[in-house]
Design an enzyme around this catalytic site. Sequence first.
Site: not given
Ligand code: ADP
Ligand code: ADP
Length: 241
Positions: A154, A187, A198
Site C-alpha cells: 500500500r 505508512r 493490528r
Molecule cells: P483499509 O482501509 O480497509 O485498510 P485500503 O482501501 O487502504 O484498506 O486498501 C488496502 C490496500 O489494498 C491498498 O493498497 C489498496 O490499493 C488495495 N486494494 C483495495 N481494494 C482492493 C481490491 N479489491 N483488490 C486489490 N487490491 C485492493
Molecule cells: P487500517 O484500516 O489500515 O487498519 P486506519 O487508518 O483505519 O488503518 O487506522 C490506523 C490506526 O489508527 C489504527 O491502527 C489505530 O491505532 C488508530 N485508529 C484508527 N481508527 C481508530 C478507532 N476507531 N479507534 C481506535 N483507534 C483507531
Amino acid sequence: GFGCPGYYASIRGTASDEKLRRVPKIGMHIVLLGPPGAGKGTQASILAEHFDVAHVASGDLFRKHLGESTELGQLAKGYMDKGDLVPDDVTISMVLDRLTYSDASSGYVLDGFPRTLNQAKALDGALIESGATVDVAPLIIVSPEELVRRLSGRWICKGCQSPYHEVSAPPNQAGTCDLCGAGLYQRDDDKSDVVRSRLDTYESQTSPLIEYYENQGKLVKIDGQRDVDDVTQGLISALGR
Ligand code: ADP
Ligand code: ADP
Ligand code: ZN
C-alpha cells in the site's frame, strides 16, 4: 432501503403519505466493517462520491493530527505505532465532532470507526439524538494472506490520503497521486510486525462488532477478494436492499 424508488420519493417530500414525510432526519449512515487492508478506504471514498455523502475515516483524522503535531496527534502516535487502538474517549469525541460538519449533514460512510463496542454504542447514541440510525453495516471479507499482501504494497497520498497499491492499484504516474498530484508514501504501521499486531487488535477488539450489527439486522457480508469495481457493485446492491 436506498434502492427502492419510494425511499427517495419520501425523503424529497413528494410522497403523499404523511407518515413518510415526517422522517425526522434524512440521510445515509453506513458503517464499513472489515480488517486492516480489506479495502474500506478504497470503497468508502467511491461510495461517498457515488451517494454524495461524506467519507469519514478515523485513521485519516488521526494522521492529520499527527501531521499537524497536535496534542491528540502526539497521544495517538504512541498507540498507532504499536498497532493498538487509540483510547475510546478521545476517538469518540474526535469522530462525533467530525460528523457535525456540514458536509456530513446528508449522511456519511464511516471507515475505521467504530472499532470497539463502546464506539458503536456512542455512535448509536449520537444518531438517535438526531433521529437517525446506522442503515447498513457491510463487512468486507478478505483472507489473511491477501490482507498482508495488500498492506505491504500500500502507498498513501500525502495530500488527500487516497490509497494505492504497487501491484493491484498503481497510480498513473509512479509516486504521484492521480487525484491531487501530491507524493505517495508508505505508512510506518504497514510494516510487517505492526501489521500482525493490528490484525490481532482487529480480532480481539473489533470483530465483536460483527455480532453487534448482526443482532440489529444490519450486517451484510461482502466478498472483498475481487476487483475493486466488483466489490463496489456488491456494496451498492447491499445498500439498496
Ligand atoms: P483499509 O482501509 O480497509 O485498510 P485500503 O482501501 O487502504 O484498506 O486498501 C488496502 C490496500 O489494498 C491498498 O493498497 C489498496 O490499493 C488495495 N486494494 C483495495 N481494494 C482492493 C481490491 N479489491 N483488490 C486489490 N487490491 C485492493
Ligand atoms: P487500517 O484500516 O489500515 O487498519 P486506519 O487508518 O483505519 O488503518 O487506522 C490506523 C490506526 O489508527 C489504527 O491502527 C489505530 O491505532 C488508530 N485508529 C484508527 N481508527 C481508530 C478507532 N476507531 N479507534 C481506535 N483507534 C483507531
Ligand atoms: Zn492525493
